[in-house]
Design an enzyme around this catalytic site. Sequence first.
Site, PDB file in Angstrom:
ATOM      1  N   GLN A 236       8.169  33.631  13.798  1.00 33.53           N
ATOM      2  CA  GLN A 236       8.596  33.866  15.184  1.00 33.53           C
ATOM      3  C   GLN A 236      10.054  33.442  15.324  1.00 33.53           C
ATOM      4  O   GLN A 236      10.635  33.587  16.391  1.00 33.53           O
ATOM      5  CB  GLN A 236       7.749  33.025  16.146  1.00 33.53           C
ATOM      6  CG  GLN A 236       6.278  33.336  16.089  1.00 33.53           C
ATOM      7  CD  GLN A 236       5.495  32.304  16.914  1.00 33.53           C
ATOM      8  OE1 GLN A 236       5.346  32.427  18.112  1.00 33.53           O
ATOM      9  NE2 GLN A 236       5.009  31.275  16.260  1.00 33.53           N
TER      10      GLN A 236
ATOM     11  N   HIS B 216      10.076  38.191  16.290  1.00 36.05           N
ATOM     12  CA  HIS B 216      10.937  38.084  17.472  1.00 36.05           C
ATOM     13  C   HIS B 216      12.399  38.381  17.163  1.00 36.05           C
ATOM     14  O   HIS B 216      13.287  37.979  17.907  1.00 36.05           O
ATOM     15  CB  HIS B 216      10.779  36.689  18.099  1.00 36.05           C
ATOM     16  CG  HIS B 216       9.397  36.446  18.627  1.00 36.05           C
ATOM     17  ND1 HIS B 216       8.889  35.193  18.854  1.00 36.05           N
ATOM     18  CD2 HIS B 216       8.413  37.303  18.976  1.00 36.05           C
ATOM     19  CE1 HIS B 216       7.639  35.296  19.316  1.00 36.05           C
ATOM     20  NE2 HIS B 216       7.336  36.564  19.383  1.00 36.05           N
TER      21      HIS B 216
ATOM     22  N   SER C 157       4.113  25.841  15.094  1.00 33.83           N
ATOM     23  CA  SER C 157       4.064  26.735  16.253  1.00 33.83           C
ATOM     24  C   SER C 157       3.068  26.185  17.262  1.00 33.83           C
ATOM     25  O   SER C 157       1.966  25.769  16.881  1.00 33.83           O
ATOM     26  CB  SER C 157       3.647  28.149  15.839  1.00 33.83           C
ATOM     27  OG  SER C 157       3.458  28.939  16.997  1.00 33.83           O
TER      28      SER C 157
HETATM   29  P1  NAD Z   1       7.301  26.106  20.199  1.00 34.00           P
HETATM   30  O1  NAD Z   1       8.558  25.395  20.560  1.00 34.00           O
HETATM   31  O2  NAD Z   1       6.439  26.621  21.278  1.00 34.00           O
HETATM   32  O3  NAD Z   1       6.410  25.137  19.309  1.00 34.00           O
HETATM   33  C1  NAD Z   1       6.925  24.431  18.221  1.00 34.00           C
HETATM   34  C2  NAD Z   1       5.844  23.470  17.761  1.00 34.00           C
HETATM   35  O4  NAD Z   1       6.307  22.848  16.562  1.00 34.00           O
HETATM   36  C3  NAD Z   1       5.554  22.356  18.763  1.00 34.00           C
HETATM   37  O5  NAD Z   1       4.160  22.308  19.007  1.00 34.00           O
HETATM   38  C4  NAD Z   1       6.051  21.077  18.071  1.00 34.00           C
HETATM   39  O6  NAD Z   1       5.207  19.969  18.284  1.00 34.00           O
HETATM   40  C5  NAD Z   1       6.008  21.466  16.609  1.00 34.00           C
HETATM   41  N1  NAD Z   1       7.018  20.807  15.768  1.00 34.00           N
HETATM   42  C6  NAD Z   1       8.330  20.641  16.038  1.00 34.00           C
HETATM   43  N2  NAD Z   1       8.957  20.097  14.963  1.00 34.00           N
HETATM   44  C7  NAD Z   1       8.004  19.910  14.015  1.00 34.00           C
HETATM   45  C8  NAD Z   1       8.019  19.381  12.698  1.00 34.00           C
HETATM   46  N3  NAD Z   1       9.153  18.971  12.133  1.00 34.00           N
HETATM   47  N4  NAD Z   1       6.847  19.322  12.008  1.00 34.00           N
HETATM   48  C9  NAD Z   1       5.685  19.744  12.586  1.00 34.00           C
HETATM   49  N5  NAD Z   1       5.613  20.266  13.819  1.00 34.00           N
HETATM   50  C10 NAD Z   1       6.764  20.359  14.528  1.00 34.00           C
HETATM   51  O7  NAD Z   1       7.694  27.237  19.172  1.00 34.00           O
HETATM   52  P2  NAD Z   1       6.989  28.620  18.823  1.00 34.00           P
HETATM   53  O8  NAD Z   1       5.516  28.475  18.760  1.00 34.00           O
HETATM   54  O9  NAD Z   1       7.721  29.144  17.642  1.00 34.00           O
HETATM   55  O10 NAD Z   1       7.269  29.565  20.081  1.00 34.00           O
HETATM   56  C11 NAD Z   1       8.470  29.554  20.740  1.00 34.00           C
HETATM   57  C12 NAD Z   1       9.360  30.781  20.607  1.00 34.00           C
HETATM   58  O11 NAD Z   1      10.653  30.251  20.489  1.00 34.00           O
HETATM   59  C13 NAD Z   1       9.204  31.623  19.405  1.00 34.00           C
HETATM   60  O12 NAD Z   1       8.979  32.879  19.874  1.00 34.00           O
HETATM   61  C14 NAD Z   1      10.558  31.631  18.695  1.00 34.00           C
HETATM   62  O13 NAD Z   1      11.011  32.971  18.634  1.00 34.00           O
HETATM   63  C15 NAD Z   1      11.509  30.957  19.613  1.00 34.00           C
HETATM   64  N6  NAD Z   1      12.408  29.923  19.051  1.00 34.00           N
HETATM   65  C16 NAD Z   1      12.936  30.066  17.811  1.00 34.00           C
HETATM   66  C17 NAD Z   1      13.745  29.085  17.290  1.00 34.00           C
HETATM   67  C18 NAD Z   1      14.313  29.282  15.898  1.00 34.00           C
HETATM   68  O14 NAD Z   1      14.547  30.416  15.489  1.00 34.00           O
HETATM   69  N7  NAD Z   1      14.529  28.221  15.140  1.00 34.00           N
HETATM   70  C19 NAD Z   1      14.028  27.929  18.024  1.00 34.00           C
HETATM   71  C20 NAD Z   1      13.487  27.816  19.320  1.00 34.00           C
HETATM   72  C21 NAD Z   1      12.667  28.831  19.818  1.00 34.00           C
END
Ligand code: NAD
Length: 252
Positions: free
Chosen positions: A104, A124, A198
């Site tokens: 994602q 995405h 996620s």
């Molecule tokens: P989310 O932010 O909803 O969830 C991220 C999850 O990862 C959280 O539950 C958190 O507790 C967990 N987490 C964070 N760091 C961690 C680690 N080091 N080890 C284990 N767990 C960890 O993200 P999502 O489910 O991907 O959905 C959000 C949307 O945001 C996606 O559609 C994505 O496209 C977008 N997004 C992308 C980026 C990126 O490209 N890096 C950054 C922010 C948001």
Amino acid sequence: MKPEDDRHADLAAKLRAAKRAVIFTGAGISTESGIPDFRSRDGIWTKMAPIDFADYLASVEMRREAWRRRFAMDAMFAGAKANRGHQAVAALVRRGTVFCVITQNIDNLHQDSGVPENKIVELHGNTSYAKCLSCNLRVEFEPIREYFTQHGDAPDCPACGGLLKTATISFGQAMPEREMARAQAAARGCDLFVVLGSSLVVYPAAEVPVLAVRQGAELVIINREPTPLDDLAGLVLHAGIGDTLDGAVRAL
Ligand code: NAD
């Protein structure tokens, strides 16, 4: 919580037994690279509400704001390097354990870690370049940034005059059909489906692990916090991804 060695061993055992595994990643795999996720306390959404696709289309002000935000994040995205979690995923692809990485994320870090493009499904999109919303032409950021700096606005598509937008899927924008179909086919064809970082609340992406389970695959979830799909999983590790996956891959 289980001792670290047990967690590595449990995960390694699942990976060892798998014949065709799929990895599914969310923003959590990239927090260790310095890119905040969406829903944690210091996440991106807690600071600014996302711009819906309809608003982007309807309003020049919203388009300006979207580009301003994107360029404000240049240093963060450009400075982010693939971390231990991404490297461990790439190692699993090289070993032949994992045949598909569904992400994602929009940050290009799976590509940077060496996973071949044809094994990555970006649900995405990707924020490292732009696309024309009319003719789909890929346009690199450099000329857009230059124009934006001079005019405070993005240029039109150089080929057809259409609207340019980062090549990401915004809320309210249609999911990319080909990528969704590839993700669903991978979910149907795998025996192990591993979710990394996620919250599993963004739909329709979060349907993909459910499809894998329905087709008989085992689900593994590694996420710091509980997710709505934890009850469907054969193994849930509420732990950091880098340590956990790297440890398991070393134990293989
Ligand atoms: P989310 O932010 O909803 O969830 C991220 C999850 O990862 C959280 O539950 C958190 O507790 C967990 N987490 C964070 N760091 C961690 C680690 N080091 N080890 C284990 N767990 C960890 O993200 P999502 O489910 O991907 O959905 C959000 C949307 O945001 C996606 O559609 C994505 O496209 C977008 N997004 C992308 C980026 C990126 O490209 N890096 C950054 C922010 C948001």
